[in-house]
Design a protein around this motif. Structure first.
Motif, PDB file in Angstrom:
ATOM      1  N   SER A  26      18.218   4.835 -16.495  1.00 26.80           N
ATOM      2  CA  SER A  26      18.204   6.212 -16.952  1.00 26.80           C
ATOM      3  C   SER A  26      16.976   7.046 -16.570  1.00 26.80           C
ATOM      4  O   SER A  26      16.563   7.902 -17.329  1.00 26.80           O
ATOM      5  CB  SER A  26      18.378   6.211 -18.467  1.00 26.80           C
ATOM      6  N   GLN A  27      16.387   6.730 -15.447  1.00 22.83           N
ATOM      7  CA  GLN A  27      15.301   7.559 -14.920  1.00 22.83           C
ATOM      8  C   GLN A  27      14.190   7.833 -15.929  1.00 22.83           C
ATOM      9  O   GLN A  27      14.009   8.948 -16.398  1.00 22.83           O
ATOM     10  CB  GLN A  27      15.863   8.883 -14.409  1.00 22.83           C
ATOM     11  N   PHE A  28      13.445   6.808 -16.271  1.00 27.21           N
ATOM     12  CA  PHE A  28      12.286   7.005 -17.139  1.00 27.21           C
ATOM     13  C   PHE A  28      11.375   8.040 -16.495  1.00 27.21           C
ATOM     14  O   PHE A  28      11.071   7.966 -15.319  1.00 27.21           O
ATOM     15  CB  PHE A  28      11.505   5.697 -17.324  1.00 27.21           C
ATOM     16  N   ARG A  29      10.932   9.016 -17.271  1.00 26.37           N
ATOM     17  CA  ARG A  29      10.087  10.089 -16.743  1.00 26.37           C
ATOM     18  C   ARG A  29       8.606   9.828 -16.978  1.00 26.37           C
ATOM     19  O   ARG A  29       7.770  10.457 -16.339  1.00 26.37           O
ATOM     20  CB  ARG A  29      10.482  11.416 -17.369  1.00 26.37           C
ATOM     21  N   GLY A  30       8.284   8.950 -17.894  1.00 29.41           N
ATOM     22  CA  GLY A  30       6.884   8.664 -18.178  1.00 29.41           C
ATOM     23  C   GLY A  30       6.733   8.023 -19.537  1.00 29.41           C
ATOM     24  O   GLY A  30       7.720   7.783 -20.235  1.00 29.41           O
ATOM     25  N   ILE A  31       5.491   7.766 -19.897  1.00 25.37           N
ATOM     26  CA  ILE A  31       5.199   7.243 -21.228  1.00 25.37           C
ATOM     27  C   ILE A  31       4.862   8.444 -22.106  1.00 25.37           C
ATOM     28  O   ILE A  31       3.936   9.199 -21.818  1.00 25.37           O
ATOM     29  CB  ILE A  31       4.029   6.239 -21.190  1.00 25.37           C
ATOM     30  N   ASP A  32       5.625   8.615 -23.158  1.00 27.96           N
ATOM     31  CA  ASP A  32       5.405   9.725 -24.082  1.00 27.96           C
ATOM     32  C   ASP A  32       4.221   9.422 -25.002  1.00 27.96           C
ATOM     33  O   ASP A  32       3.370  10.281 -25.229  1.00 27.96           O
ATOM     34  CB  ASP A  32       6.665   9.967 -24.922  1.00 27.96           C
ATOM     35  N   HIS A  33       4.186   8.222 -25.552  1.00 31.78           N
ATOM     36  CA  HIS A  33       3.077   7.813 -26.412  1.00 31.78           C
ATOM     37  C   HIS A  33       3.102   6.300 -26.600  1.00 31.78           C
ATOM     38  O   HIS A  33       4.076   5.644 -26.258  1.00 31.78           O
ATOM     39  CB  HIS A  33       3.115   8.515 -27.777  1.00 31.78           C
ATOM     40  N   ILE A  34       2.012   5.797 -27.149  1.00 30.86           N
ATOM     41  CA  ILE A  34       1.918   4.388 -27.516  1.00 30.86           C
ATOM     42  C   ILE A  34       1.569   4.347 -28.995  1.00 30.86           C
ATOM     43  O   ILE A  34       0.609   4.997 -29.432  1.00 30.86           O
ATOM     44  CB  ILE A  34       0.853   3.655 -26.681  1.00 30.86           C
TER      45      ILE A  34
END
Length: 182
Positions: A26-34
């Motif tokens: 599903s096309q990960f766009r980035g890390i939003d948070h940890i």
């Protein structure tokens, strides 16, 4: 095209053993948070603010039917951390720390479509501890903890909301409390 190492190949697999999968998740766009599970939220806040220089954006105190959670959201230049502390020994966060130690509670991966990403990941064998949680401008789902890596993932899509909604955090807490998942 996404390349992955076939888990059946095991230790010693070479680049010649890499196979190509037809469809990326599903096309990960980035890390939003940890999200980080901590024992002492106040000491952790001081560390993130005073040592690392992150800005404290907001704090929550979430109460479930039997337990609670304190959290603090930090950000600096688009890098976001959420610190979480259980309020009772039976809280999900307290249980997470007891079972796995302090550290990463989950990594939130940004996608365009949470429902599609969840279905794709489920079809590949990833379990989920929550249903899709929907709030104004924010959609989320939380995976089960992987026994292979010890990680749990949040699949998230933001549509106008830049922080976290108390109603979403409350829904998450309620679902995890009901299911007994950590």
């Amino acid at each position: 095209m996404q390349k992955t190492i076939d888990s059946k190949l095991g230790v010693g697999a070479t680049s010649d053993d890499i196979r190509t999968t037809a469809s990326p998740v599903s096309q990960f766009r980035g890390i939003d948070h940890i999200a980080i599970a901590v024992l002492d939220l106040e000491a952790s806040i001081q560390f993130f603010r005073d040592v690392l220089g992150f800005e404290l954006k907001r704090r929550f105190h979430i109460k479930g039917r039997a337990t609670g959670m304190l959290s603090a959201e930090f950000e600096s230049r688009g890098i976001r951390f959420v610190l979480c502390q259980g309020t009772e020994p039976a809280s999900q966060v307290s249980e997470l720390v007891r079972r796995h130690g302090v550290g990463v509670a989950h990594i939130a991966l940004e996608v365009d479509d949470v429902d599609a990403a969840v279905e794709t990941l489920k079809s590949r064998g990833l379990g989920f501890d929550t249903n899709v949680i929907r709030g104004p401008g924010l959609t989320q789902a939380f995976s089960s903890r992987s026994i292979e890596t010890g990680l749990s993932f949040e699949i998230i899509h933001r549509d106008g909301e830049s922080g976290f909604l108390e109603s979403n955090v409350q829904q998450l807490f309620d679902q995890l409390e009901q299911s007994g998942k950590y």
